[in-house]
Design an enzyme around this catalytic site. Sequence first.
Site, PDB file in Angstrom:
ATOM      1  N   LYS A  64       0.838  -1.206   0.000  1.00 48.74           N
ATOM      2  CA  LYS A  64       0.000   0.000   0.000  1.00 48.74           C
ATOM      3  C   LYS A  64       0.868   1.248   0.000  1.00 48.74           C
ATOM      4  CE  LYS A  64      -3.416   2.511   2.773  1.00 48.74           C
ATOM      5  NZ  LYS A  64      -4.189   2.544   4.028  1.00 48.74           N
TER       6      LYS A  64
ATOM      7  N   ASN B 172       0.087   9.331  -4.956  1.00 50.32           N
ATOM      8  CA  ASN B 172      -0.356  10.551  -4.276  1.00 50.32           C
ATOM      9  C   ASN B 172       0.446  11.784  -4.643  1.00 50.32           C
ATOM     10  OD1 ASN B 172      -2.642  10.463  -2.124  1.00 50.32           O
ATOM     11  ND2 ASN B 172      -1.653   8.476  -1.954  1.00 50.32           N
TER      12      ASN B 172
END
Length: 296
Positions: A177, A185
């Site tokens: 993750k 991001n």
Amino acid sequence: MDIAVVGAGSLGSLLGGLLAREHDVTLVGREPHVGRVRERGLRVTGVESFCVEPAAATEVPDAADLALVAVKSYDTAGAAAALADCALDACLSVQNGLGNEATLADALDCPVLAGTCTYGARLTEPGTVAYTGRGEVALGASEGGPSQVAERVGAALDAAGVVTTVAEDMPTRLWGKLAVNAAVNATTALARVENGALADGPAREVAHDAARETARVARERGVDLADERAVALVESVVADTAANRSSMLQDVADGRRTEVDAINGYVADAAESPVPVNETLARLVRAWERGVSSGG
């Protein structure tokens, strides 16, 4: 189960809304959102549309069976301090970045579980959350291995219709993750593009390089995450969420502090050898934050 959702922003509100269909839920967040929920209930739109009436407050309750923590990573210490006075059976973090579980465990007497979440959500107005993508919650002991507490929490989430996997390989999942977040991001936030822009074009290789660096750091720390696996995870998320705006892009668009320190910054700090892409992404986002905070 009595569940306190600490951090009733976009994701916390969605998960809290889904859980409130089966459990007693308290959303802990900020005004005016929690006030609107108290007055009119929580409205969920999008993939599923419904209204529920969870409790809502700005302070954590005195007791709960489970605290589901969804605050921004830089607010973890504050959430841990607030929860220290709450009688809890278990705590589950579904936050971005690494290190949150350790911060919570240092302050709490109950078991702290690690979690990842791929549900998509966006607060559209106080009292309303858009359900933008069905995903999965994976949870388990942060150090890996079997956990009876994780089994109980997983069963509670599953009973509310939340797609849930109780996993014994959470260290690998957490670093996977992190690789996705490090890739997606900051890249989308700096380029001001939706996730789908990372499928091809100039930003694609930046994202893939950030993921490869993260996988290398994971291996340095004893976690088996291959470069190819990290890149494949990024490609899958980009394809599944092509029209989405990443959480960091939303933060930048709204002039808010980002979680870059717990994502690209964490990779850079944990690395034993240079990770130039993550270091550069972190520095650029921090430069933007500094300009915003100084009014520039």
